[in-house]
Design an enzyme around this catalytic site. Structure first.
Site, PDB file in Angstrom:
ATOM      1  N   LYS A   1      56.240  28.962 118.138  1.00 26.97           N
ATOM      2  CA  LYS A   1      57.055  28.633 119.299  1.00 26.97           C
ATOM      3  C   LYS A   1      56.581  29.393 120.528  1.00 26.97           C
ATOM      4  O   LYS A   1      56.981  29.097 121.643  1.00 26.97           O
ATOM      5  CB  LYS A   1      58.528  29.031 119.039  1.00 26.97           C
ATOM      6  CG  LYS A   1      59.107  28.426 117.808  1.00 26.97           C
ATOM      7  CD  LYS A   1      60.443  29.161 117.444  1.00 26.97           C
ATOM      8  CE  LYS A   1      60.676  29.004 115.973  1.00 26.97           C
ATOM      9  NZ  LYS A   1      61.618  29.938 115.422  1.00 26.97           N
ATOM     10  N   GLY A   2      55.764  30.399 120.271  1.00 28.98           N
ATOM     11  CA  GLY A   2      55.397  31.347 121.322  1.00 28.98           C
ATOM     12  C   GLY A   2      54.714  30.760 122.536  1.00 28.98           C
ATOM     13  O   GLY A   2      54.793  31.324 123.631  1.00 28.98           O
TER      14      GLY A   2
ATOM     15  N   GLU B   1      47.817  28.767 122.833  1.00 28.13           N
ATOM     16  CA  GLU B   1      48.452  29.779 121.983  1.00 28.13           C
ATOM     17  C   GLU B   1      48.923  30.927 122.876  1.00 28.13           C
ATOM     18  O   GLU B   1      48.343  31.198 123.932  1.00 28.13           O
ATOM     19  CB  GLU B   1      47.419  30.236 120.936  1.00 28.13           C
ATOM     20  CG  GLU B   1      47.818  31.384 120.044  1.00 28.13           C
ATOM     21  CD  GLU B   1      48.951  31.111 119.073  1.00 28.13           C
ATOM     22  OE1 GLU B   1      50.007  30.643 119.535  1.00 28.13           O
ATOM     23  OE2 GLU B   1      48.811  31.405 117.878  1.00 28.13           O
ATOM     24  N   ASP B   2      49.985  31.604 122.441  1.00 27.42           N
ATOM     25  CA  ASP B   2      50.502  32.715 123.249  1.00 27.42           C
ATOM     26  C   ASP B   2      49.562  33.912 123.253  1.00 27.42           C
ATOM     27  O   ASP B   2      49.232  34.464 124.283  1.00 27.42           O
ATOM     28  CB  ASP B   2      51.919  33.131 122.771  1.00 27.42           C
ATOM     29  CG  ASP B   2      52.005  33.400 121.271  1.00 27.42           C
ATOM     30  OD1 ASP B   2      50.976  33.287 120.568  1.00 27.42           O
ATOM     31  OD2 ASP B   2      53.111  33.709 120.796  1.00 27.42           O
TER      32      ASP B   2
ATOM     33  N   ASP C   1      45.247  37.590 118.476  1.00 27.29           N
ATOM     34  CA  ASP C   1      45.363  38.945 117.951  1.00 27.29           C
ATOM     35  C   ASP C   1      44.258  39.153 116.908  1.00 27.29           C
ATOM     36  O   ASP C   1      43.116  39.401 117.269  1.00 27.29           O
ATOM     37  CB  ASP C   1      46.779  39.086 117.372  1.00 27.29           C
ATOM     38  CG  ASP C   1      47.153  40.494 116.971  1.00 27.29           C
ATOM     39  OD1 ASP C   1      46.652  41.436 117.582  1.00 27.29           O
ATOM     40  OD2 ASP C   1      47.959  40.650 116.036  1.00 27.29           O
TER      41      ASP C   1
ATOM     42  N   LYS D   1      44.047  40.203 122.583  1.00 26.65           N
ATOM     43  CA  LYS D   1      43.987  41.610 122.138  1.00 26.65           C
ATOM     44  C   LYS D   1      42.701  41.775 121.330  1.00 26.65           C
ATOM     45  O   LYS D   1      42.745  41.802 120.099  1.00 26.65           O
ATOM     46  CB  LYS D   1      45.161  41.898 121.190  1.00 26.65           C
ATOM     47  CG  LYS D   1      46.450  42.315 121.828  1.00 26.65           C
ATOM     48  CD  LYS D   1      47.348  42.918 120.739  1.00 26.65           C
ATOM     49  CE  LYS D   1      48.743  42.410 120.796  1.00 26.65           C
ATOM     50  NZ  LYS D   1      49.603  42.878 119.715  1.00 26.65           N
TER      51      LYS D   1
ATOM     52  N   PHE E   1      52.359  46.025 121.318  1.00 28.48           N
ATOM     53  CA  PHE E   1      53.184  44.883 120.933  1.00 28.48           C
ATOM     54  C   PHE E   1      53.973  44.403 122.152  1.00 28.48           C
ATOM     55  O   PHE E   1      54.698  45.175 122.779  1.00 28.48           O
ATOM     56  CB  PHE E   1      54.129  45.234 119.780  1.00 28.48           C
ATOM     57  CG  PHE E   1      54.627  44.005 119.105  1.00 28.48           C
ATOM     58  CD1 PHE E   1      53.880  43.386 118.117  1.00 28.48           C
ATOM     59  CD2 PHE E   1      55.826  43.419 119.498  1.00 28.48           C
ATOM     60  CE1 PHE E   1      54.308  42.209 117.522  1.00 28.48           C
ATOM     61  CE2 PHE E   1      56.264  42.240 118.913  1.00 28.48           C
ATOM     62  CZ  PHE E   1      55.503  41.636 117.920  1.00 28.48           C
ATOM     63  N   VAL E   2      53.777  43.146 122.481  1.00 28.33           N
ATOM     64  CA  VAL E   2      54.415  42.625 123.691  1.00 28.33           C
ATOM     65  C   VAL E   2      55.403  41.511 123.368  1.00 28.33           C
ATOM     66  O   VAL E   2      55.257  40.801 122.378  1.00 28.33           O
ATOM     67  CB  VAL E   2      53.349  42.110 124.699  1.00 28.33           C
ATOM     68  CG1 VAL E   2      52.574  43.265 125.301  1.00 28.33           C
ATOM     69  CG2 VAL E   2      52.387  41.140 124.043  1.00 28.33           C
TER      70      VAL E   2
ATOM     71  N   ASP F   1      57.902  36.832 120.917  1.00 38.46           N
ATOM     72  CA  ASP F   1      59.115  37.378 120.299  1.00 38.46           C
ATOM     73  C   ASP F   1      58.864  38.633 119.486  1.00 38.46           C
ATOM     74  O   ASP F   1      57.742  38.948 119.111  1.00 38.46           O
ATOM     75  CB  ASP F   1      59.721  36.344 119.352  1.00 38.46           C
ATOM     76  CG  ASP F   1      58.945  36.236 118.043  1.00 38.46           C
ATOM     77  OD1 ASP F   1      57.714  36.058 118.101  1.00 38.46           O
ATOM     78  OD2 ASP F   1      59.557  36.358 116.968  1.00 38.46           O
TER      79      ASP F   1
ATOM     80  N   ARG G   1      62.240  36.055 123.623  1.00 45.91           N
ATOM     81  CA  ARG G   1      61.343  34.986 124.081  1.00 45.91           C
ATOM     82  C   ARG G   1      61.667  34.563 125.509  1.00 45.91           C
ATOM     83  O   ARG G   1      60.816  34.069 126.234  1.00 45.91           O
ATOM     84  CB  ARG G   1      61.466  33.752 123.178  1.00 45.91           C
ATOM     85  CG  ARG G   1      60.889  33.939 121.785  1.00 45.91           C
ATOM     86  CD  ARG G   1      60.754  32.574 121.108  1.00 45.91           C
ATOM     87  NE  ARG G   1      60.539  32.667 119.673  1.00 45.91           N
ATOM     88  CZ  ARG G   1      59.357  32.824 119.091  1.00 45.91           C
ATOM     89  NH1 ARG G   1      58.274  32.934 119.821  1.00 45.91           N
ATOM     90  NH2 ARG G   1      59.255  32.861 117.784  1.00 45.91           N
TER      91      ARG G   1
HETATM   92  P1  IMP Z   1      46.664  36.237 114.886  1.00 43.24           P
HETATM   93  O1  IMP Z   1      46.631  35.190 113.823  1.00 43.24           O
HETATM   94  O2  IMP Z   1      46.638  37.625 114.310  1.00 43.24           O
HETATM   95  O3  IMP Z   1      45.633  36.075 115.969  1.00 43.24           O
HETATM   96  O4  IMP Z   1      48.108  36.227 115.488  1.00 43.24           O
HETATM   97  C1  IMP Z   1      48.591  35.382 116.388  1.00 43.24           C
HETATM   98  C2  IMP Z   1      50.108  35.396 116.320  1.00 43.24           C
HETATM   99  O5  IMP Z   1      50.641  36.691 116.003  1.00 43.24           O
HETATM  100  C3  IMP Z   1      50.659  35.042 117.655  1.00 43.24           C
HETATM  101  O6  IMP Z   1      50.787  33.664 117.799  1.00 43.24           O
HETATM  102  C4  IMP Z   1      51.991  35.750 117.638  1.00 43.24           C
HETATM  103  O7  IMP Z   1      52.955  34.946 117.026  1.00 43.24           O
HETATM  104  C5  IMP Z   1      51.780  36.957 116.779  1.00 43.24           C
HETATM  105  N1  IMP Z   1      51.557  38.172 117.593  1.00 43.24           N
HETATM  106  C6  IMP Z   1      50.452  38.928 117.636  1.00 43.24           C
HETATM  107  N2  IMP Z   1      50.593  39.961 118.495  1.00 43.24           N
HETATM  108  C7  IMP Z   1      51.824  39.832 119.034  1.00 43.24           C
HETATM  109  C8  IMP Z   1      52.565  40.597 120.028  1.00 43.24           C
HETATM  110  O8  IMP Z   1      52.108  41.605 120.601  1.00 43.24           O
HETATM  111  N3  IMP Z   1      53.808  40.145 120.308  1.00 43.24           N
HETATM  112  C9  IMP Z   1      54.358  39.045 119.723  1.00 43.24           C
HETATM  113  N4  IMP Z   1      53.706  38.319 118.811  1.00 43.24           N
HETATM  114  C10 IMP Z   1      52.452  38.704 118.461  1.00 43.24           C
END
Ligand code: IMP
Length: 161
Positions: A24-25, A84-85, A88, A116, A137-138, A144, A150
Site C-alpha cells: 500500500k506504501g 514503489e515507496d 531497501d 536505501k 526507518f522512515v 508505515d 501512512r
Molecule cells: P525490500 O524488499 O527490502 O527492498 O523492501 C521494500 C519494502 O520494505 C517496502 O516496500 C516497505 O514496505 C518496507 N520498508 C523498507 N524500509 C522501510 C522504512 O524505512 N519504512 C517503512 N517501510 C519500509
C-alpha cells in the site's frame, strides 16, 4: 516529484504508460507522480506480502515474497513503470521484476520515492529515484510502521527504530 515526472514524460514521449503501484506504501507517491506526467497514462496496483518480522531494529525479511493482488489487465506489449515507496534490501523489487517480465511488457522501469542503498541484499537499481537516504526507518507519505503513520504529510524518521 516534478523532476521525476518530467523525466518520465521525456523518456516515454508519445507513448502510453501504465503506472503500476505496489500496495500500500506507494499509493500516495503514485497519486502525486502521475499528476506530474504529461503522457497518455493509466494506473493499476499490485499487492505483495513479504514473510519476515519487523522488530525494533527494522524490517528483516526472510526473503520470501508472494503476490497478494495481481494486476487487473494484460501487461503484454505495454510500457510499465513500477512504482514503489522504498527500495531497501531489493528483495521485493527483484521478485516483482521477475514476475512482471514474464508478462512480456514492451518496457519495464522502476520508480521509487526513496532508496536505501546501504541495505541492499540483491543487486537491483531503480530508474527513477526521489531521494537516497541513510539506513533509517522512515514513515509517512504512504510509508508505515505496523500500518500506522501512512497519512503523515511528510516522510519522517521514526526515532528509536
Ligand atoms: P525490500 O524488499 O527490502 O527492498 O523492501 C521494500 C519494502 O520494505 C517496502 O516496500 C516497505 O514496505 C518496507 N520498508 C523498507 N524500509 C522501510 C522504512 O524505512 N519504512 C517503512 N517501510 C519500509
Amino acid at each position: 516529484m516534478a523532476e521525476i515526472g518530467s523525466q518520465i514524460s521525456r523518456d516515454f514521449y508519445g507513448e502510453p504508460v501504465l503506472f503500476l503501484g505496489v500496495l500500500k506504501g506507494s499509493a500516495v507517491f503514485l497519486a502525486d507522480l502521475v499528476r506530474e506526467v504529461d503522457l497518455n497514462a493509466t494506473f493499476d496496483f499490485i499487492g505483495v506480502a513479504s514473510y519476515g518480522k519487523r522488530d525494533d531494529a527494522a524490517w528483516e525479511s526472510t526473503g520470501e515474497v508472494r503476490l497478494t493482488k495481481d494486476v487487473d489487465q494484460s501487461l503484454e506489449g505495454k510500457n510499465i513503470v513500477l512504482v514503489e515507496d522504498i527500495l531497501d534490501t531489493g528483495l521485493t523489487l527483484t521478485y516483482l521484476r521477475k514476475v512482471l517480465l514474464a508478462h512480456a511488457p514492451k518496457s519495464l522501469k522502476i520508480a521509487v520515492l526513496l532508496d536505501k542503498p546501504s541495505r541492499r541484499k540483491l543487486p537491483v537499481a531503480a530508474d527513477y529515484v526521489g531521494f537516497t537516504i541513510a539506513d533509517e526507518f522512515v514513515v509517512g507519505y504512504g510509508l508505515d510502521y505496523a500500518e500506522q503513520y501512512r497519512n503523515l504529510r511528510d516522510v519522517c524518521v521514526l526515532e528509536g527504530h
